[in-house]
Design an enzyme around this catalytic site. Structure first.
Site, PDB file in Angstrom:
ATOM      1  N   GLU A 271       0.804  -1.118  -0.035  1.00  9.99           N
ATOM      2  CA  GLU A 271       0.155  -0.033   0.149  1.00  9.99           C
ATOM      3  C   GLU A 271       0.715   1.085   0.083  1.00  9.99           C
ATOM      4  OE1 GLU A 271      -1.715   2.850   1.633  1.00  9.99           O
ATOM      5  OE2 GLU A 271      -1.931   2.013   3.101  1.00  9.99           O
ATOM      6  N   CYS A 305      -1.884   8.815   3.438  1.00 13.88           N
ATOM      7  CA  CYS A 305      -1.700   8.510   2.370  1.00 13.88           C
ATOM      8  C   CYS A 305      -3.223   8.596   0.957  1.00 13.88           C
ATOM      9  CB  CYS A 305      -1.544   6.622   1.843  1.00 13.88           C
ATOM     10  SG  CYS A 305      -3.056   6.271   2.655  1.00 13.88           S
TER      11      CYS A 305
HETATM   12  C1  UN1 Z   1      -3.049   5.940   5.264  1.00 17.82           C
HETATM   13  O1  UN1 Z   1      -3.231   6.728   5.181  1.00 17.82           O
HETATM   14  O2  UN1 Z   1      -2.550   4.994   4.883  1.00 17.82           O
HETATM   15  O3  UN1 Z   1      -9.316   6.294   4.246  1.00 17.82           O
HETATM   16  C2  UN1 Z   1      -4.854   4.846   5.466  1.00 17.82           C
HETATM   17  C3  UN1 Z   1      -8.029   6.663   5.095  1.00 17.82           C
HETATM   18  C4  UN1 Z   1      -8.181   6.294   6.499  1.00 17.82           C
HETATM   19  C5  UN1 Z   1      -6.648   4.806   5.827  1.00 17.82           C
HETATM   20  C6  UN1 Z   1      -5.390   5.929   5.554  1.00 17.82           C
HETATM   21  N1  UN1 Z   1      -9.300   5.020   6.868  1.00 17.82           N
HETATM   22  O4  UN1 Z   1      -7.910   8.053   4.908  1.00 17.82           O
END
Ligand code: UN1
Length: 517
Positions: A271, A305
């Site tokens: 990821e 992310c």
């Molecule tokens: C991340 O930034 O690695 O959808 C995960 C989202 C959160 C998870 C982010 N539930 O922004």
């Protein structure tokens, strides 16, 4: 616990942060393996920008030892009935609920998240425990018609082995728990290498899982924590006993990890970076759109992310959209993330601010105009911390800097005239994590969600790109790495499938009608 970070060298704010972190860890029942300042890993708080603790540094040898323990624990854990494994996760979820504020405090101190988002991160852990508990009674294979009389053809799912988890600073505990809750009910054991920036949050959450395991009479070796840096990460990735390596981080990290794991025929679940965009069409509800964009673009100081990094706006409404966003950005409360009302906390470190400044300079050189924000902000009592004002940049084109992920709050705005053009621009980046369209036109929404629309792992309508629930599969395509974590059928990556053919007849017919004497 020996306090080796000398109190005299700490500013008043760092003294307060250190005391708060140690008190939270004590409430969590965790022991901090502190080390001498020159021997261990420095733990900084972005709230002060200073070192608040020094933690033991595990290297390759300690990592291999942890994998060995997890591999040994696997030989018993794999045979514990899945619903019984689910009960351990249920208890873990209860402990998380009980200690929600303690763990959230650590997340705020180490990752800089505002309290509400830090609590949300712990809630995401509780949610995945609920999900995994359900999974522990519903993991199932299927039965397929056999072409032979008196035969049954079926699929069964079995635990895989040791799962290695490498997590990033920005979701210091939730991403580990997505992997761990699912892996554990699947019968795997886990070795976790958290980000070296958020070791205290990791120590606190691992202590709760240990407690849930030990209370139920299982060995804590089922879940191991490695407090290391690059050397530990490399040892985990290279170890042949790690059946699945699940890593969250930069595209560069993923590109280094994938060939090593593939080279030893291991599985990986990646990821990686996102460069998430939203298309805003003329029919969009602009009040709702503004709120959705501001949360996804400026929330978490642009360090998810899933953060919204690009806006592709219809040229007929761009001036209105931009004016609303600039107004909202001008009113964003930036400051200590523990203070009520703060919406934007600090960047994780000064390096992030430098990368943000470099990207803004590059955008300007490409003809971009910074409409709001972009500068550093001084917060009282925290001269070493790095706070920035989230930026909006109007770009004449999607240049190289826009196509790259800068892990900071920079939102690039571009325009389109035809939806096809918007979708092409949307997909013309290396990453493929999350995406949104803001529209009240069903045709536009469906086109965006179709095979000819967004090429991302997540595609939303009338909500931002961030803040996904745990029930869906989470992850993305292209340079984001292709992995899926959390809900839906992501559990299948944590198990191996066996196809079983059972002959309950007295004959031995061969498949495909083969006659063999
Ligand atoms: C991340 O930034 O690695 O959808 C995960 C989202 C959160 C998870 C982010 N539930 O922004």
């Amino acid at each position: 616990m020996t306090a080796t970070t000398s109190a005299q060298s700490l500013s008043p704010l760092s003294t307060e942060l250190r005391a708060a972190a140690l008190a939270a860890l004590e409430r969590l029942g965790a022991t901090v393996p502190e080390a001498a300042e020159d021997a261990g890993i420095a733990v900084h708080s972005p709230l002060s920008g200073e070192r608040i603790a020094t933690v033991r540094r595990d290297g390759a040898e300690e990592t291999r030892a942890a994998v060995g323990q997890a591999a040994e624990a696997f030989t018993t854990w794999r045979s514990v009935p899945a619903p019984a494994r689910g009960h351990v996760i249920k208890r873990f979820g209860e402990l998380l609920a009980e200690h929600k504020a303690d763990l959230a405090e650590l997340v705020t101190i180490e990752a800089g998240k505002i309290t509400s988002e830090a609590l949300g991160e712990v809630q995401e852990m509780i949610d995945i425990c609920d999900y995994a508990l359900g999974l522990s009674r519903s993991i199932s294979g299927r039965t397929v018609p056999s072409e032979r009389p008196g035969h049954r053809l079926m699929e069964t799912w079995h635990p895989l082995g040791v799962v290695g988890v490498i997590s990033a600073f920005n979701f210091p505990v939730a991403v580990w728990s997505w992997n761990t809750a699912v892996a554990l009910v699947c019968g795997d054991t886990v070795v976790w290498k958290p980000s070296e920036k958020t070791l205290l949050s990791a120590i606190g959450s691992a202590a709760l899982l240990d407690r849930a395991l030990v209370e139920a009479g299982y060995p804590s070796e089922i879940s191991r924590l490695v407090l290391g840096e690059l050397e530990a990460g490399e040892a985990l990735v290279a170890d042949e006993r790690v059946a699945l390596l699940s890593a969250t981080g930069s595209e560069r990290m993923g590109a280094a990890v994938a060939p090593v794991v593939a080279g030893r025929m291991g599985r990986y679940l990646l990821e990686l970076g996102g460069n998430n965009a939203a298309v805003i069409t003329p029919s969009a509800d602009l009040d709702l759109t503004t709120r959705g964009v501001v949360f996804s673009a400026a929330g978490t100081a642009g360090q998810r992310c899933t953060t919204l990094r690009r806006l592709i706006v219809h040229s007929s409404i761009v001036d209105d959209v931009v004016a609303r966003l600039v107004r909202a950005y001008e009113g964003l409360p930036i400051g200590d993330p523990r203070t009520d009302g703060t919406l934007v906390g600090p960047l994780v470190d000064a390096g992030s601010a430098e990368r943000m400044a470099r990207s803004l300079a590059e955008a300007r050189a490409d003809g971009g105009e910074v409409l709001v924000g972009g500068g550093e902000v001084t917060v009282d009592g925290a001269p070493e911390a790095t706070y920035v004002a989230p930026a909006i940049v109007r770009m004449p084109a999607q240049t190289a800097v826009v196509r790259r992920e800068t892990f900071a709050p920079v939102l690039y705005v571009m325009t389109y005239d035809e939806l096809d053009e918007a979708i092409a621009l949307h997909n013309d980046v290396p990453q493929g994590l999350s995406s949104s369209i803001f529209t009240l036109d069903a045709r536009e929404a469906e086109r965006f969600l179709s095979e000819a629309g967004s090429d991302c792992g997540i595609a939303n309508v009338n909500i931002g790109t961030s803040g996904a629930e745990i029930g869906g599969a989470f992850g993305g395509e292209k340079s984001t790495g292709g992995g899926r974590e959390s809900g839906s059928d992501a559990w299948k990556q944590y198990m191996r499938r066996a196809t079983n053919t059972i002959n309950y007849s007295t004959e031995l017919p061969l498949a495909q009608g083969v006659n063999f004497g």
